[in-house]
Scaffold this motif. Structure first.
Motif, mmCIF file in Angstrom:
data_model
loop_
_atom_site.group_PDB
_atom_site.id
_atom_site.type_symbol
_atom_site.label_atom_id
_atom_site.label_comp_id
_atom_site.label_asym_id
_atom_site.label_seq_id
_atom_site.Cartn_x
_atom_site.Cartn_y
_atom_site.Cartn_z
ATOM 1 N N ALA A 86 7.055 3.661 9.674
ATOM 2 C CA ALA A 86 7.561 3.682 8.298
ATOM 3 C C ALA A 86 7.090 4.949 7.589
ATOM 4 O O ALA A 86 7.851 5.582 6.847
ATOM 5 C CB ALA A 86 7.106 2.439 7.542
ATOM 6 N N GLU A 87 5.857 5.349 7.821
ATOM 7 C CA GLU A 87 5.353 6.588 7.199
ATOM 8 C C GLU A 87 6.111 7.800 7.726
ATOM 9 O O GLU A 87 6.410 8.731 6.969
ATOM 10 C CB GLU A 87 3.857 6.759 7.470
ATOM 11 N N ASP A 88 6.399 7.816 9.025
ATOM 12 C CA ASP A 88 7.179 8.924 9.587
ATOM 13 C C ASP A 88 8.553 8.989 8.948
ATOM 14 O O ASP A 88 9.052 10.074 8.630
ATOM 15 C CB ASP A 88 7.341 8.765 11.106
ATOM 16 N N VAL A 89 9.163 7.838 8.758
ATOM 17 C CA VAL A 89 10.491 7.796 8.135
ATOM 18 C C VAL A 89 10.406 8.323 6.697
ATOM 19 O O VAL A 89 11.264 9.092 6.255
ATOM 20 C CB VAL A 89 11.059 6.357 8.163
ATOM 21 N N VAL A 90 9.390 7.909 5.982
ATOM 22 C CA VAL A 90 9.241 8.378 4.592
ATOM 23 C C VAL A 90 9.024 9.893 4.577
ATOM 24 O O VAL A 90 9.602 10.610 3.753
ATOM 25 C CB VAL A 90 8.084 7.637 3.891
ATOM 26 N N SER A 91 8.228 10.386 5.509
ATOM 27 C CA SER A 91 7.987 11.832 5.595
ATOM 28 C C SER A 91 9.298 12.581 5.865
ATOM 29 O O SER A 91 9.606 13.583 5.203
ATOM 30 C CB SER A 91 6.968 12.105 6.695
ATOM 31 N N ASP A 92 10.083 12.080 6.828
ATOM 32 C CA ASP A 92 11.385 12.709 7.127
ATOM 33 C C ASP A 92 12.318 12.619 5.923
ATOM 34 O O ASP A 92 13.120 13.522 5.673
ATOM 35 C CB ASP A 92 12.049 12.019 8.332
ATOM 36 N N ALA B 284 8.433 0.538 1.489
ATOM 37 C CA ALA B 284 8.897 -0.842 1.718
ATOM 38 C C ALA B 284 10.274 -0.840 2.366
ATOM 39 O O ALA B 284 10.545 -1.613 3.296
ATOM 40 C CB ALA B 284 8.925 -1.623 0.401
ATOM 41 N N ALA B 285 11.160 0.041 1.889
ATOM 42 C CA ALA B 285 12.517 0.101 2.453
ATOM 43 C C ALA B 285 12.463 0.546 3.917
ATOM 44 O O ALA B 285 13.184 0.021 4.765
ATOM 45 C CB ALA B 285 13.382 1.065 1.635
ATOM 46 N N ALA B 286 11.599 1.513 4.208
ATOM 47 C CA ALA B 286 11.480 2.000 5.596
ATOM 48 C C ALA B 286 10.861 0.921 6.482
ATOM 49 O O ALA B 286 11.308 0.661 7.600
ATOM 50 C CB ALA B 286 10.630 3.269 5.626
ATOM 51 N N TYR B 287 9.812 0.275 5.980
ATOM 52 C CA TYR B 287 9.103 -0.748 6.752
ATOM 53 C C TYR B 287 10.022 -1.910 7.108
ATOM 54 O O TYR B 287 9.954 -2.462 8.211
ATOM 55 C CB TYR B 287 7.902 -1.240 5.936
ATOM 56 N N ALA B 288 10.894 -2.282 6.147
ATOM 57 C CA ALA B 288 11.812 -3.398 6.386
ATOM 58 C C ALA B 288 12.718 -3.126 7.581
ATOM 59 O O ALA B 288 13.117 -4.032 8.300
ATOM 60 C CB ALA B 288 12.665 -3.650 5.138
ATOM 61 N N ILE B 289 13.015 -1.855 7.832
ATOM 62 C CA ILE B 289 13.943 -1.518 8.907
ATOM 63 C C ILE B 289 13.192 -1.241 10.201
ATOM 64 O O ILE B 289 13.576 -1.727 11.274
ATOM 65 C CB ILE B 289 14.807 -0.304 8.515
ATOM 66 N N VAL B 290 12.100 -0.458 10.146
ATOM 67 C CA VAL B 290 11.472 -0.036 11.405
ATOM 68 C C VAL B 290 10.344 -0.953 11.860
ATOM 69 O O VAL B 290 9.972 -0.942 13.017
ATOM 70 C CB VAL B 290 10.983 1.428 11.331
ATOM 71 N N GLY B 291 9.794 -1.721 10.924
ATOM 72 C CA GLY B 291 8.916 -2.820 11.323
ATOM 73 C C GLY B 291 7.451 -2.501 11.552
ATOM 74 O O GLY B 291 6.693 -3.409 11.859
ATOM 75 N N ASP B 292 7.018 -1.236 11.457
ATOM 76 C CA ASP B 292 5.579 -1.011 11.541
ATOM 77 C C ASP B 292 5.171 0.173 10.664
ATOM 78 O O ASP B 292 5.983 1.031 10.332
ATOM 79 C CB ASP B 292 5.103 -0.818 12.982
ATOM 80 N N ARG B 293 3.911 0.176 10.293
ATOM 81 C CA ARG B 293 3.424 1.076 9.259
ATOM 82 C C ARG B 293 3.547 2.549 9.658
ATOM 83 O O ARG B 293 4.022 3.364 8.888
ATOM 84 C CB ARG B 293 1.962 0.739 8.924
ATOM 85 N N ALA B 294 3.111 2.863 10.890
ATOM 86 C CA ALA B 294 3.089 4.275 11.307
ATOM 87 C C ALA B 294 4.506 4.850 11.312
ATOM 88 O O ALA B 294 4.753 5.953 10.812
ATOM 89 C CB ALA B 294 2.453 4.404 12.686
ATOM 90 N N THR C 94 0.862 -1.183 0.000
ATOM 91 C CA THR C 94 0.000 0.000 0.000
ATOM 92 C C THR C 94 0.897 1.231 0.000
ATOM 93 O O THR C 94 1.836 1.308 0.801
ATOM 94 C CB THR C 94 -0.863 0.022 1.273
ATOM 95 N N PRO C 95 0.671 2.163 -0.898
ATOM 96 C CA PRO C 95 1.543 3.344 -0.916
ATOM 97 C C PRO C 95 1.356 4.169 0.357
ATOM 98 O O PRO C 95 0.313 4.082 1.003
ATOM 99 C CB PRO C 95 1.075 4.122 -2.149
ATOM 100 N N PRO C 96 2.354 4.958 0.727
ATOM 101 C CA PRO C 96 2.202 5.798 1.914
ATOM 102 C C PRO C 96 1.112 6.849 1.663
ATOM 103 O O PRO C 96 0.771 7.139 0.524
ATOM 104 C CB PRO C 96 3.580 6.465 2.062
ATOM 105 N N SER C 97 0.575 7.409 2.738
ATOM 106 C CA SER C 97 -0.519 8.369 2.590
ATOM 107 C C SER C 97 0.002 9.660 1.956
ATOM 108 O O SER C 97 1.205 9.924 1.962
ATOM 109 C CB SER C 97 -1.152 8.667 3.944
ATOM 110 N N GLU C 98 -0.913 10.467 1.447
ATOM 111 C CA GLU C 98 -0.523 11.696 0.741
ATOM 112 C C GLU C 98 0.190 12.679 1.650
ATOM 113 O O GLU C 98 0.984 13.488 1.193
ATOM 114 C CB GLU C 98 -1.770 12.378 0.170
ATOM 115 N N ARG C 99 -0.037 12.571 2.946
ATOM 116 C CA ARG C 99 0.535 13.571 3.867
ATOM 117 C C ARG C 99 2.058 13.437 4.012
ATOM 118 O O ARG C 99 2.685 14.303 4.597
ATOM 119 C CB ARG C 99 -0.119 13.460 5.238
ATOM 120 N N VAL C 100 2.656 12.344 3.470
ATOM 121 C CA VAL C 100 4.104 12.161 3.712
ATOM 122 C C VAL C 100 4.943 13.265 3.064
ATOM 123 O O VAL C 100 6.092 13.469 3.439
ATOM 124 C CB VAL C 100 4.630 10.779 3.238
ATOM 125 N N THR C 101 4.366 13.951 2.061
ATOM 126 C CA THR C 101 5.174 15.010 1.429
ATOM 127 C C THR C 101 4.851 16.393 1.992
ATOM 128 O O THR C 101 5.495 17.377 1.612
ATOM 129 C CB THR C 101 4.925 15.040 -0.093
#
Lengths: 234, 182
Positions: free
Chosen positions: B49-55, B37-47, A19-26
């Motif tokens: 992983a999203e924070d990592v992607v945002s950063d 996927a790369a973030a999830y593989a390292i941190v292990g949970d969705r929330a 599932t792609p990340p949510s839109e808020r990530v950017t």
């Protein structure tokens, strides 16, 4: 080495099934760009307003501005330093050097790397290697590779200590002399800033007691370089 | 990822460098899944992983001006994600990349139903590789690392890393074709 074509297709499919990340990530990143633009626009507007006032007063007032020399003690290492090294450096070729692992506790250890003993003892540091490079029987330079964790930030650091004549350096260190001039706790040093995969990379050269230290620090902490300058210059 | 997509990524990063913030959404649409996927593989949970992607996007915005347009845009982005994820774990005093089995566990409830069956076959095949082989597959196919980077991360010589990668790829292909005994 290229990826295997079949496996590449398999992994592309696999990774795209998440599932792609949510839109808020950017959002945060977009705001950081927009805020920079807003500040710049506001500043530009303010400068234009000030310039207008000054030019309106220009005929009534005669003002002479003498540029003062701003220099001296900048704890820079950030922007603000002056560019370029001033001395001529003669470079020698490193291809004739031999190398071997160095035990810093042995009697043959050169001066100026005692600080490495503190690194070995520190609980937040791991010394990956220490090697000496020889020109015949004489040590040309010592190279230490260190991984450290300081204030929860990783530092990947390479330190070279070179024992060369004045204004002489190994060809390996040429790029360090293209850096900007900075000052740190009373010491002059040269530095170059780049980045590597989102982390700050700082290359510095500083001298102490006839030894030239070349330091390359990679870290997400922009001030990581201070840890290593403190260690060398103490 | 196709060469066309990589070229688009390249152009988008260059546009971010010139201040076009909305191009970050373009990067997300092309590479978002892989970053997650790369973030999830390292941190292990969705929330997290999203924070990592945002950063990671904040770092992409910050460092886009220093991006080398002749390089590999996806590799550059994924290394930022990896470094950000590892810093995330360090700040929480958690061990990083401890188990390679965690790298390939994406088929949770949110995974695409159409691709699930093939994905499970891949995950089961990957579990049958040894730890070293699985790790180099992760470095090469998840994180787009070069052989030199893989050798450094795995603390191997370049030639050893190359041999290990080749062996891992051959074994994985055999497992996917069902050619080895369990």
């Amino acid at each position: 080495m290229k990826k295997d074509f079949e496996l590449e297709k398999v992994f592309d499919e696999y990774l795209e099934g998440t599932t792609p990340p949510s839109e808020r990530v950017t959002e945060a990143a977009k705001n950081s760009i927009k805020n920079k633009k807003t500040v710049f626009t506001a500043l530009k507007g303010a400068l234009i307003a000030i310039a207008s006032v000054i030019s309106a007063c220009g005929t009534a007032l005669a003002m002479y501005f003498t540029p003062t020399a701003i220099g001296g003690l900048i704890d820079s290492g950030g922007s603000g330093g002056s560019s370029g090294a001033v001395q001529e450096i003669n470079y020698y070729d490193q291809s004739n050097l031999s190398s071997s692992s160095l035990d810093i506790y042995s009697s043959g250890t050169p001066e100026g790397i005692d600080f490495m003993k503190n690194v070995y003892l520190a609980s937040n540091c791991s010394v990956n290697s220490v090697d000496a490079y020889y020109n015949g029987e004489t040590i040309a330079y010592v190279k230490a590779e260190i991984t450290a964790s300081v204030n929860s930030c990783r530092h990947e650091t390479v330190i070279y200590a070179e024992y060369a004549a004045e204004n002489t350096a190994c060809e390996l260190f040429r790029e360090y002399y293209d850096g900007y001039t900075g000052y740190y706790k009373g010491h002059v040093f040269l530095y170059l800033d780049t980045e590597d995969n989102g982390e700050y990379v700082k290359k510095m050269v500083v001298e102490k007691n006839g030894v030239s230290y070349y330091v390359c620090v990679t870290s997400s902490d922009v001030y990581a370089y201070r840890t290593w300058l403190d260690l060398i210059l103490k | 990822m196709t060469d066309g997509d990589k070229q688009k990524l390249n152009n988008l990063i260059c546009s971010v460098a010139r201040g076009y913030a909305d191009c970050l959404d373009g990067i997300c649409s092309i590479a978002g899944n892989r970053m997650y996927a790369a973030a999830y593989a390292i941190v292990g949970d969705r929330a997290n992983a999203e924070d990592v992607v945002s950063d990671s996007f904040v770092k992409i915005a910050r460092f886009a001006k220093r991006y080398d347009a002749t390089g590999d845009p996806l590799g550059w982005i994924l290394k930022i994600v990896r470094n950000t994820a590892l810093d995330f774990l360090r700040k929480r005093k958690r061990r990083a990349e401890a188990s390679t089995e965690e790298f390939f566990s994406l088929t949770d409830d949110s995974y695409s139903p159409e691709k699930r069956e093939t994905a499970i076959v891949l995950e089961q095949a990957l579990k049958k590789l040894d730890d070293g082989e699985r790790r180099v597959i992760y470095y090469k196919y998840y994180l787009e690392m070069t052989v030199r980077e893989i050798a450094s991360a795995a603390r191997l010589s370049r030639s050893s890393a190359q041999r290990l990668i080749q062996r891992a790829e051959e074994n994985l292909k055999k497992l996917l074709k069902g050619e080895t005994n369990d």
